[in-house]
Design an enzyme around this catalytic site. Structure first.
Site: not given
Ligand code: VGL
Ligand code: ZN
Length: 257
Positions: A61, A99, A101, A134, A159, A204
């Site tokens: 990420d 990430d 979404h 995000h 993901k 993550c």
């Molecule tokens: C993450 C919070 C929400 C991360 C991803 O990459 O650590 N943290 N989504």
């Molecule tokens: Zn996230």
């Protein structure tokens, strides 16, 4: 238990000294010094972890929204970029997680009227921290940091793309039963060892490393190639939970050059 990577040569030398002394005593010669039954030095040599054809670097990420200026910025998140670029050169297998979404994702505080970011709510699969919007699919914030230089990366595991289920882990979604496919991908490629880096250490990276270890991969986390969110002690808990699973906590300088 922390793992030693190779037998300490000095221990072998110390063992040979004992054998030589025993042989000398057996031959009836006077023994001038007491037999040495300990390694010559107290401190064992910690050899470098192995990076080979069965080792993968998992870059978690490293996206604009998790870097300064992003909607869920991790303090100094962009500082991991040069560290990762450097260590990645030593790996022939590199994969990234992203990430990814939907708009209106269930992990967004904005999807729950009256709730604010960083509060925790109960979801059907357990507690869920609510985040600012995000890494929405197709947005600038979801893109990888432009400084990331990993031309040899081989796959991207996206993901968190199901509206109702979050996924911190690159292996298994937050319902703890839906696989992303990464375990099968790595197993089919003969990978045995995973080195995990990226953002954020306590979310993550932590979940990805724990699931790698649970799937049977020898797992290492490179601390200075990660940065943390640290929400209510989450960073200390993450390191403790990773240690429970024998995940090795190393720094970039511990890797072979
Ligand atoms: C993450 C919070 C929400 C991360 C991803 O990459 O650590 N943290 N989504
Ligand atoms: Zn996230």
């Amino acid at each position: 238990m922390a793992q030693r990577f190779r037998i300490d040569r000095r221990e072998l030398i110390a063992g040979a000294t004992v054998l030589a002394a025993v042989a000398a005593a057996g031959a009836g010669k006077a023994q001038e010094k007491p037999v040495q039954d300990k390694p010559v030095q107290d401190k064992p040599v910690q050899d470098k972890p192995i990076i080979d054809e069965r080792t993968v670097l998992i870059v978690v990420d490293v996206q604009n929204d998790f870097c300064p200026g992003g909607s869920l910025a991790v303090a100094k998140g962009d500082e991991v970029v040069p560290v990762i670029n450097t260590i990645a050169k030593r790996f022939s297998h590199v994969v990234l997680t992203q990430d990814w979404h939907t708009p209106g994702h269930a992990s967004f505080a904005s999807s729950h009227p009256g709730r604010k970011p960083f509060e925790t709510i109960d979801m059907p699969y357990g507690p869920q921290v609510l985040w600012p919007d995000h890494c929405v699919q197709g947005t600038k914030g979801a893109e990888f940091h432009p400084g990331l230089d990993l031309p040899h990366a081989q796959t991207v595991i996206r993901k968190g793309y199901r509206r109702e289920i979050d996924s911190y882990s690159g292996f298994v979604e937050a319902d703890r039963r839906t696989p992303t496919g990464l375990t099968g991908y790595l197993r089919e490629r003969g990978i045995l060892r995973a080195v995990v880096v990226g953002l954020a250490t306590d979310f993550c990276v932590n979940w990805t490393a724990q699931d790698a270890a649970k799937a049977g991969f020898e797992t290492l986390v490179v601390e200075d190639a990660c940065r943390a969110i640290d929400l209510d002690g989450s960073l200390a808990k993450a390191w403790a939970d990773m240690a429970e699973l024998d995940i090795q906590r190393i720094t970039a300088s511990d890797l072979p050059s």
